[in-house]
Structures are given as structure tokens and as C-alpha cells.
Design a protein around this motif. Structure first.
Motif, PDB file in Angstrom:
ATOM      1  N   LYS A  40       0.837  -1.202   0.000  1.00 16.44           N
ATOM      2  CA  LYS A  40       0.000   0.000   0.000  1.00 16.44           C
ATOM      3  C   LYS A  40       0.873   1.253   0.000  1.00 16.44           C
ATOM      4  CE  LYS A  40      -2.130  -1.039   3.700  1.00 16.44           C
ATOM      5  NZ  LYS A  40      -2.935  -0.984   4.917  1.00 16.44           N
ATOM      6  N   ASP A  41       1.921   1.209   0.799  1.00 16.06           N
ATOM      7  CA  ASP A  41       2.788   2.387   0.905  1.00 16.06           C
ATOM      8  C   ASP A  41       3.449   2.722  -0.428  1.00 16.06           C
ATOM      9  OD1 ASP A  41       2.173   2.745   3.594  1.00 16.06           O
ATOM     10  OD2 ASP A  41       3.809   1.441   4.249  1.00 16.06           O
ATOM     11  N   GLU A  42       3.865   1.694  -1.167  1.00 17.18           N
ATOM     12  CA  GLU A  42       4.460   1.944  -2.480  1.00 17.18           C
ATOM     13  C   GLU A  42       3.426   2.527  -3.435  1.00 17.18           C
ATOM     14  OE1 GLU A  42       7.928  -1.414  -2.854  1.00 17.18           O
ATOM     15  OE2 GLU A  42       5.835  -2.107  -2.895  1.00 17.18           O
ATOM     16  N   LEU A  43       2.203   2.012  -3.394  1.00 10.94           N
ATOM     17  CA  LEU A  43       1.144   2.550  -4.246  1.00 10.94           C
ATOM     18  C   LEU A  43       0.809   3.993  -3.874  1.00 10.94           C
ATOM     19  CD1 LEU A  43      -1.250  -0.518  -4.449  1.00 10.94           C
ATOM     20  CD2 LEU A  43       0.046   0.478  -6.336  1.00 10.94           C
ATOM     21  N   LYS A  44       0.840   4.285  -2.580  1.00 14.24           N
ATOM     22  CA  LYS A  44       0.543   5.644  -2.119  1.00 14.24           C
ATOM     23  C   LYS A  44       1.578   6.652  -2.619  1.00 14.24           C
ATOM     24  CE  LYS A  44      -1.929   4.472   2.112  1.00 14.24           C
ATOM     25  NZ  LYS A  44      -1.893   4.497   3.587  1.00 14.24           N
ATOM     26  N   GLN A  45       2.786   6.188  -2.908  1.00 15.10           N
ATOM     27  CA  GLN A  45       3.852   7.074  -3.371  1.00 15.10           C
ATOM     28  C   GLN A  45       3.694   7.488  -4.831  1.00 15.10           C
ATOM     29  OE1 GLN A  45       6.454   8.430  -1.578  1.00 15.10           O
ATOM     30  NE2 GLN A  45       5.203   7.671   0.096  1.00 15.10           N
ATOM     31  N   TYR A  46       2.801   6.840  -5.563  1.00 14.82           N
ATOM     32  CA  TYR A  46       2.682   7.060  -7.006  1.00 14.82           C
ATOM     33  C   TYR A  46       2.483   8.537  -7.355  1.00 14.82           C
ATOM     34  CZ  TYR A  46       1.182   6.578 -11.829  1.00 14.82           C
ATOM     35  OH  TYR A  46       1.075   6.715 -13.192  1.00 14.82           O
ATOM     36  N   ARG A  47       1.490   9.171  -6.757  1.00 19.47           N
ATOM     37  CA  ARG A  47       1.214  10.580  -7.090  1.00 19.47           C
ATOM     38  C   ARG A  47       2.389  11.484  -6.715  1.00 19.47           C
ATOM     39  NH1 ARG A  47      -4.171   9.437  -5.024  1.00 19.47           N
ATOM     40  NH2 ARG A  47      -5.568   9.180  -6.784  1.00 19.47           N
ATOM     41  N   ALA A  48       3.022  11.209  -5.585  1.00 16.48           N
ATOM     42  CA  ALA A  48       4.177  12.011  -5.164  1.00 16.48           C
ATOM     43  C   ALA A  48       5.326  11.838  -6.159  1.00 16.48           C
ATOM     44  CB  ALA A  48       4.621  11.613  -3.766  1.00 16.48           C
ATOM     45  N   LEU A  49       5.519  10.623  -6.648  1.00 13.13           N
ATOM     46  CA  LEU A  49       6.566  10.383  -7.645  1.00 13.13           C
ATOM     47  C   LEU A  49       6.278  11.156  -8.929  1.00 13.13           C
ATOM     48  CD1 LEU A  49       7.087   6.540  -7.171  1.00 13.13           C
ATOM     49  CD2 LEU A  49       8.754   8.323  -6.658  1.00 13.13           C
ATOM     50  N   LYS A  50       5.018  11.179  -9.360  1.00 13.50           N
ATOM     51  CA  LYS A  50       4.646  11.925 -10.563  1.00 13.50           C
ATOM     52  C   LYS A  50       4.908  13.416 -10.385  1.00 13.50           C
ATOM     53  CE  LYS A  50       2.402  10.226 -13.744  1.00 13.50           C
ATOM     54  NZ  LYS A  50       2.782   9.702 -15.045  1.00 13.50           N
ATOM     55  N   LEU A  51       4.579  13.949  -9.213  1.00 13.06           N
ATOM     56  CA  LEU A  51       4.821  15.373  -8.950  1.00 13.06           C
ATOM     57  C   LEU A  51       6.309  15.680  -8.926  1.00 13.06           C
ATOM     58  CD1 LEU A  51       2.133  16.052  -6.202  1.00 13.06           C
ATOM     59  CD2 LEU A  51       2.120  16.874  -8.567  1.00 13.06           C
ATOM     60  N   GLU A  52       7.082  14.798  -8.300  1.00 11.96           N
ATOM     61  CA  GLU A  52       8.529  15.007  -8.243  1.00 11.96           C
ATOM     62  C   GLU A  52       9.131  14.953  -9.642  1.00 11.96           C
ATOM     63  OE1 GLU A  52      12.491  13.431  -5.894  1.00 11.96           O
ATOM     64  OE2 GLU A  52      10.540  12.580  -5.384  1.00 11.96           O
ATOM     65  N   LEU A  53       8.622  14.069 -10.484  1.00 10.90           N
ATOM     66  CA  LEU A  53       9.104  13.973 -11.859  1.00 10.90           C
ATOM     67  C   LEU A  53       8.843  15.276 -12.617  1.00 10.90           C
ATOM     68  CD1 LEU A  53      10.397  12.104 -13.951  1.00 10.90           C
ATOM     69  CD2 LEU A  53       8.086  11.333 -14.550  1.00 10.90           C
ATOM     70  N   GLU A  54       7.672  15.864 -12.420  1.00  7.63           N
ATOM     71  CA  GLU A  54       7.365  17.150 -13.046  1.00  7.63           C
ATOM     72  C   GLU A  54       8.337  18.229 -12.571  1.00  7.63           C
ATOM     73  OE1 GLU A  54       3.293  18.284 -12.429  1.00  7.63           O
ATOM     74  OE2 GLU A  54       2.551  16.374 -13.225  1.00  7.63           O
ATOM     75  N   PHE A 109       2.606  -3.285 -12.192  1.00  4.95           N
ATOM     76  CA  PHE A 109       1.929  -4.080 -11.171  1.00  4.95           C
ATOM     77  C   PHE A 109       0.416  -3.939 -11.316  1.00  4.95           C
ATOM     78  CE2 PHE A 109      -0.266  -4.111  -7.073  1.00  4.95           C
ATOM     79  CZ  PHE A 109      -0.079  -5.439  -6.721  1.00  4.95           C
ATOM     80  N   VAL A 110      -0.062  -2.710 -11.442  1.00  4.22           N
ATOM     81  CA  VAL A 110      -1.506  -2.482 -11.558  1.00  4.22           C
ATOM     82  C   VAL A 110      -2.044  -3.142 -12.828  1.00  4.22           C
ATOM     83  CG1 VAL A 110      -3.296  -0.718 -11.831  1.00  4.22           C
ATOM     84  CG2 VAL A 110      -1.462  -0.379 -10.176  1.00  4.22           C
ATOM     85  N   ASP A 111      -1.308  -3.029 -13.915  1.00  2.00           N
ATOM     86  CA  ASP A 111      -1.748  -3.651 -15.167  1.00  2.00           C
ATOM     87  C   ASP A 111      -1.781  -5.170 -15.075  1.00  2.00           C
ATOM     88  OD1 ASP A 111      -2.103  -1.195 -16.372  1.00  2.00           O
ATOM     89  OD2 ASP A 111      -0.133  -1.195 -17.341  1.00  2.00           O
ATOM     90  N   SER A 112      -0.990  -5.741 -14.188  1.00  5.25           N
ATOM     91  CA  SER A 112      -0.926  -7.200 -14.075  1.00  5.25           C
ATOM     92  C   SER A 112      -2.033  -7.783 -13.189  1.00  5.25           C
ATOM     93  CB  SER A 112       0.441  -7.621 -13.522  1.00  5.25           C
ATOM     94  OG  SER A 112       0.534  -7.319 -12.142  1.00  5.25           O
ATOM     95  N   VAL A 171      -7.870  -0.219  -7.404  1.00  2.00           N
ATOM     96  CA  VAL A 171      -6.479   0.228  -7.208  1.00  2.00           C
ATOM     97  C   VAL A 171      -6.171   1.398  -8.130  1.00  2.00           C
ATOM     98  CG1 VAL A 171      -4.060  -0.444  -7.510  1.00  2.00           C
ATOM     99  CG2 VAL A 171      -5.636  -1.969  -6.327  1.00  2.00           C
ATOM    100  N   ARG A 172      -6.562   1.276  -9.389  1.00  2.00           N
ATOM    101  CA  ARG A 172      -6.285   2.360 -10.346  1.00  2.00           C
ATOM    102  C   ARG A 172      -6.972   3.651  -9.923  1.00  2.00           C
ATOM    103  NH1 ARG A 172      -3.830   2.439 -14.761  1.00  2.00           N
ATOM    104  NH2 ARG A 172      -3.917   0.213 -15.131  1.00  2.00           N
ATOM    105  N   ARG A 173      -8.246   3.575  -9.554  1.00  2.00           N
ATOM    106  CA  ARG A 173      -8.983   4.787  -9.173  1.00  2.00           C
ATOM    107  C   ARG A 173      -8.456   5.388  -7.869  1.00  2.00           C
ATOM    108  NH1 ARG A 173     -11.648   8.135 -10.817  1.00  2.00           N
ATOM    109  NH2 ARG A 173     -13.528   8.018  -9.626  1.00  2.00           N
ATOM    110  N   TYR A 174      -8.152   4.536  -6.885  1.00  2.00           N
ATOM    111  CA  TYR A 174      -7.770   5.055  -5.567  1.00  2.00           C
ATOM    112  C   TYR A 174      -6.318   5.521  -5.520  1.00  2.00           C
ATOM    113  CZ  TYR A 174      -7.704   5.551  -0.509  1.00  2.00           C
ATOM    114  OH  TYR A 174      -7.611   6.057   0.761  1.00  2.00           O
ATOM    115  N   TYR A 175      -5.417   4.780  -6.125  1.00  3.71           N
ATOM    116  CA  TYR A 175      -3.991   5.087  -5.989  1.00  3.71           C
ATOM    117  C   TYR A 175      -3.373   5.772  -7.210  1.00  3.71           C
ATOM    118  CZ  TYR A 175      -4.006   2.021  -1.904  1.00  3.71           C
ATOM    119  OH  TYR A 175      -4.269   1.452  -0.684  1.00  3.71           O
ATOM    120  N   ILE A 176      -3.855   5.487  -8.405  1.00  2.24           N
ATOM    121  CA  ILE A 176      -3.169   5.925  -9.619  1.00  2.24           C
ATOM    122  C   ILE A 176      -3.792   7.169 -10.246  1.00  2.24           C
ATOM    123  CG2 ILE A 176      -2.442   5.233 -11.938  1.00  2.24           C
ATOM    124  CD1 ILE A 176      -1.053   3.669  -9.671  1.00  2.24           C
TER     125      ILE A 176
END
Length: 133
Positions: A3-17, A75-78, A88-93
Motif C-alpha cells: 500500500k505504501d508503495e502505491l501511495k507514493q505514485y502521485r508524489a513520484l509523478k509530482l517530483e518527476l514534473e 503491477f496495476v496492469d498485471s 487500485v487504479r482509481r484510488y492510488y493511480i
């Protein structure tokens, strides 16, 4: 995937920007004049661009973040269970909506329209993550 790794997704996208902006601001551009190596030695102008030495660390960080994002997306696609994948896609991604709100377990359950409650969808996802992490 946890869960913690999934929660990091949005933060990773922002950091990439943010990193992309820093790299763009640190890009150096110039034009040079030169000629062809061989005859007829035609003179021309070449445009060159690159990054400063300080930006190399940003490039490495960008590569690392992209790899983490790609791993989460793969992972989500799998996920084979379509209810779990959707939740998972709606809540985390998925991004937040126009009002700045992200999906809740209740809104996801409402969208699925299969009699599920927010708590049951949340439990379904957590059990899946526990089994597959």
C-alpha cells in the motif's frame, strides 16, 4: 507491491514534473559555426544544447523515479481481478478531479454498482495486496 508503495505514485509523478522543470531551466543552448570535414567544405551553423554538470544528478534521479513509476504501473496492469484493478487504479493511480478531490472507497463502490460498500472494496484491495506482496 505494498500500500505504501502505491501511495507514493502521485508524489513520484509530482517530483518527476519538478525535476523536468529544473532540467529545462538548467539546459544550455548555443549555436556554433563550422564547415564540413570533407570537400566542398560548406560552412554551416549547428545548434547544440546540453545540461550543466550539476544537472547530471537530476538526470539520474529522473531515471530512478521513472523506473519506480513504471514498476507501479506494471503491477496495476498485471492485476487479473478486474474489480481490484479498477479500485487500485482509481484510488492510488488516477489523478485528482477538477475540484482537487481523489476517489474514495465509497465512490469506487458506487461506480462498481455491484452492491459493494466502500469498506468491502477497501478490504478486497488490502487482502489482494497482502497476498501478492
Amino acid at each position: 507491491m505494498t500500500k505504501d508503495e502505491l501511495k507514493q505514485y502521485r508524489a513520484l509523478k509530482l517530483e518527476l514534473e519538478d525535476i523536468d522543470i529544473e532540467i529545462r531551466n538548467g539546459t544550455i543552448e548555443d549555436s556554433v559555426q563550422g564547415s564540413m570535414k570533407n570537400h566542398p567544405y560548406i560552412k554551416g551553423i549547428r545548434h547544440i544544447e546540453g545540461v550543466t554538470a550539476g544537472s547530471y544528478g537530476l538526470l539520474y534521479r529522473k531515471s530512478d523515479i521513472k523506473a519506480q513509476i513504471r514498476a507501479i504501473e506494471q503491477f496495476v496492469d498485471s492485476i487479473e481481478d478486474l474489480r481490484v484493478k479498477y479500485a487500485v487504479r482509481r484510488y492510488y493511480i488516477d489523478s485528482v478531479d477538477e475540484d482537487g478531490n481523489k476517489a474514495t472507497w465509497e465512490t469506487i463502490a458506487d461506480k462498481l454498482n455491484d452492491g459493494s460498500t466502500g469498506a468491502s472494496i477497501k478490504q478486497l484491495v488490502w487482502r489482494y495486496l497482502k497476498r501478492n506482496s
